[in-house]
Design a protein around this motif. Structure first.
Motif, mmCIF file in Angstrom:
data_model
loop_
_atom_site.group_PDB
_atom_site.id
_atom_site.type_symbol
_atom_site.label_atom_id
_atom_site.label_comp_id
_atom_site.label_asym_id
_atom_site.label_seq_id
_atom_site.Cartn_x
_atom_site.Cartn_y
_atom_site.Cartn_z
ATOM 1 N N UNK A 32 44.389 57.689 42.670
ATOM 2 C CA UNK A 32 44.419 56.744 43.792
ATOM 3 C C UNK A 32 43.248 55.783 43.607
ATOM 4 N N UNK A 33 43.525 54.490 43.575
ATOM 5 C CA UNK A 33 42.482 53.505 43.300
ATOM 6 C C UNK A 33 42.484 52.387 44.332
ATOM 7 N N UNK A 34 41.309 51.842 44.605
ATOM 8 C CA UNK A 34 41.166 50.732 45.540
ATOM 9 C C UNK A 34 41.443 49.389 44.931
ATOM 10 N N UNK A 35 41.646 49.325 43.605
ATOM 11 C CA UNK A 35 42.003 48.079 42.928
ATOM 12 C C UNK A 35 43.517 47.976 42.778
ATOM 13 N N UNK A 36 44.006 46.756 42.592
ATOM 14 C CA UNK A 36 45.387 46.575 42.182
ATOM 15 C C UNK A 36 45.585 47.255 40.824
ATOM 16 N N UNK A 106 37.742 36.569 49.713
ATOM 17 C CA UNK A 106 38.527 36.825 48.509
ATOM 18 C C UNK A 106 38.122 38.168 47.913
ATOM 19 N N UNK A 107 39.090 38.935 47.449
ATOM 20 C CA UNK A 107 38.841 40.190 46.736
ATOM 21 C C UNK A 107 39.388 40.017 45.322
ATOM 22 N N UNK A 108 38.487 39.966 44.356
ATOM 23 C CA UNK A 108 38.878 39.661 42.976
ATOM 24 C C UNK A 108 39.811 40.707 42.371
ATOM 25 N N UNK A 109 39.823 41.902 42.935
ATOM 26 C CA UNK A 109 40.622 42.983 42.362
ATOM 27 C C UNK A 109 41.917 43.233 43.137
ATOM 28 N N UNK A 110 42.328 42.269 43.956
ATOM 29 C CA UNK A 110 43.552 42.401 44.738
ATOM 30 C C UNK A 110 44.537 41.299 44.361
ATOM 31 N N UNK A 111 45.827 41.517 44.559
ATOM 32 C CA UNK A 111 46.826 40.488 44.229
ATOM 33 C C UNK A 111 46.543 39.182 44.975
ATOM 34 N N UNK A 112 46.495 38.103 44.203
ATOM 35 C CA UNK A 112 46.222 36.807 44.794
ATOM 36 C C UNK A 112 44.833 36.676 45.379
ATOM 37 N N UNK A 113 43.966 37.660 45.134
ATOM 38 C CA UNK A 113 42.623 37.626 45.700
ATOM 39 C C UNK A 113 42.586 37.915 47.183
ATOM 40 N N UNK A 114 43.691 38.481 47.735
ATOM 41 C CA UNK A 114 43.744 38.721 49.171
ATOM 42 C C UNK A 114 42.718 39.776 49.595
ATOM 43 N N UNK A 115 41.959 39.514 50.652
ATOM 44 C CA UNK A 115 41.012 40.523 51.174
ATOM 45 C C UNK A 115 41.734 41.524 52.069
ATOM 46 N N UNK A 116 41.027 42.594 52.397
ATOM 47 C CA UNK A 116 41.529 43.535 53.394
ATOM 48 C C UNK A 116 42.509 44.571 52.887
ATOM 49 N N UNK A 309 48.759 36.649 40.471
ATOM 50 C CA UNK A 309 47.603 36.963 39.625
ATOM 51 C C UNK A 309 46.611 37.900 40.302
ATOM 52 N N UNK A 310 45.929 38.683 39.479
ATOM 53 C CA UNK A 310 44.791 39.486 39.928
ATOM 54 C C UNK A 310 43.556 38.767 39.385
ATOM 55 N N UNK A 311 42.768 38.090 40.225
ATOM 56 C CA UNK A 311 41.694 37.226 39.713
ATOM 57 C C UNK A 311 40.761 37.905 38.722
ATOM 58 N N UNK A 312 40.403 39.174 38.949
ATOM 59 C CA UNK A 312 39.452 39.853 38.051
ATOM 60 C C UNK A 312 39.975 39.958 36.632
ATOM 61 N N UNK A 313 41.290 39.970 36.468
ATOM 62 C CA UNK A 313 41.852 40.075 35.121
ATOM 63 C C UNK A 313 41.541 38.836 34.296
ATOM 64 N N UNK A 314 41.449 37.687 34.949
ATOM 65 C CA UNK A 314 41.210 36.449 34.206
ATOM 66 C C UNK A 314 39.936 36.476 33.389
ATOM 67 N N UNK A 315 38.915 37.151 33.888
ATOM 68 C CA UNK A 315 37.622 37.185 33.192
ATOM 69 C C UNK A 315 37.617 38.110 31.987
ATOM 70 N N UNK A 316 38.540 39.082 31.943
ATOM 71 C CA UNK A 316 38.492 40.105 30.884
ATOM 72 C C UNK A 316 39.762 40.189 30.047
ATOM 73 N N UNK A 317 40.789 39.422 30.412
ATOM 74 C CA UNK A 317 42.084 39.575 29.757
ATOM 75 C C UNK A 317 41.998 39.395 28.256
ATOM 76 N N UNK A 318 41.194 38.431 27.808
ATOM 77 C CA UNK A 318 41.077 38.142 26.377
ATOM 78 C C UNK A 318 39.687 38.489 25.860
#
Length: 390
Positions: A32-36, A106-116, A309-318
């Motif tokens: 169970x994880x708090x990230x997408x 914004x939550x970088x680890x959520x779909x579309x950066x959605x908070x909450x 998109x999951x914003x956090x993925x953009x920084x590490x995808x490549x």
């Protein structure tokens, strides 16, 4: 659009349909994880899940479950061995609040950066949710939030000293540091019929001693001299809450025991209870690091997000992880408390295999954005003398 049969099997199962697409009737371990759910090695809970899967463990993932109902965490059924709980790649309070204690938009680890989409103090909330959902099943905390809150700690958000997260979460065990080895040992021994009470000797884990009489065997082994074998007794929660000097003494003693090569067991009283921490888990060897990053990550967000998109993925995808750990031990940094002081590196052929895999990735533009680790470039660095490094 319905997912293809290949997509159903490519990701770790998150629903009954994905479970059945693999021909499974149940899972062994639930994460169970708090990230997408992004199937990428930069997402810690997924890294541990893939590590277990690579050893034949049937692992399912529930990402960002609702915490006002048991419906999400139970959708894959009751796991056979244990449920692992992680707040995600960030402390959940840091994911929600800025340094000025304002709610992030914004939550970088959520779909579309959605908070909450994750609760405050997610480790505590998820652990209690899983205990209600699966009575009698071992609940194991892990991840950066659990690792950094494993003893009494200063909480910036409350401006107060809080007790070990293990006590508030009421979990059976807490895995601190990089969790691959402890998670695998727990799965093996539970599969062999061990009870959770028999798993209290696993390196890289902590557990609660419920009464003072349970401390006595450990107090008999208490030591204060550096290098002496035994158990290091930290100042109590009550003492460090009352005195900054005692808090400093606790921190100094704790930092001395972080290195897996010489770290000793720790015990910290919390009222009538105590938290007992085994020595840190041993770091991965080069071949084990290679094996870890050769696992079949899709490097994509789960198809259930519909391309959001999951914003956090953009920084590490490549980017590529070539090493982990740091020998710096800087006072302002938490890397050594989680990844350890020994630098663990992959082989050059392993890194090149991942480069070739990136070339085949949809959307790769030819630029690898980073090759490195959590800090400065320490690839393959270490002491010439093993005894000195230890």
């Amino acid at each position: 659009m319905s997912p293809s049969p290949a997509d159903l099997r490519a990701f770790l199962p998150t629903t009954r349909a994905e479970l059945e697409a693999r021909g499974w009737d149940a899972i062994d371990v639930l994460i169970v994880t708090g990230d997408a759910y992004v199937d990428h090695p930069a997402f810690g809970p997924v890294l541990v899940a893939r590590f277990l899967e690579g050893r034949g463990v049937r692992v399912g993932i529930v990402a960002q479950p609702r915490w006002d109902t048991l419906e999400d965490v139970t959708r894959l059924g009751r796991p056979r061995l244990f449920v692992g709980v992680s707040a995600g790649n960030l402390d959940s309070m840091l994911a929600k609040l800025t340094a000025q204690k304002k709610v992030r938009s914004r939550d970088e680890y959520s779909p579309g950066g959605r908070p909450g989409l994750r609760p405050n103090r997610a480790s505590i909330v998820y652990a209690n949710l899983c205990r209600a959902a699966f009575p009698g099943l071992p609940v194991v905390l892990g991840g950066i939030e659990a690792s950094l809150r494993r003893i009494a700690h200063y909480d910036y958000w409350q401006d107060a000293v809080r007790r070990s997260v293990l006590l508030d979460a009421k979990a059976d065990l807490l895995v601190f540091g990089m969790g691959e080895r402890p998670a695998w040992e727990l799965a093996q021994r539970l599969a062999d019929g061990a009870t959770v009470a028999e798993l209290r000797d696993v390196r890289g884990t902590a557990h609660v001693l419920d009464r003072p009489s349970a401390w006595e065997p450990h107090l008999a082994r208490a030591v204060t001299r550096p290098g002496a074998e035994g158990v290091v007794v930290l100042p109590s929660y009550e003492a460090v809450k009352r005195s900054k000097v005692e808090f400093s003494r606790m921190t100094r003693a704790f930092e001395r025991e972080i290195h897996a090569a010489n770290g000793r067991a720790l015990l910290q009283p919390h009222g009538a209870q105590a938290v007992f921490l085994n020595p840190p888990a041993l770091p991965l060897a080069e071949a084990e690091m290679d094996e870890l990053y050769d696992l079949p990550f899709t490097r994509r967000p789960h198809f259930s997000y519909g391309g959001e998109p999951i914003p956090a993925l953009g920084a590490v995808k490549h980017s590529l992880v070539a090493s982990r750990g740091c020998f710096g031990g800087c006072a302002f940094c938490s890397i050594t408390a989680h990844e350890g002081r020994r630098v663990q590196s992959r082989s050059v052929p392993s890194v090149l295999r991942e480069v070739r895999a990136l070339r085949r990735l949809e959307g790769f533009d030819g630029t690898i954005t980073d090759v490195g680790g959590p800090t400065a470039n320490m690839y393959a660095l270490g002491c010439r003398e093993p005894a000195v490094e230890a």
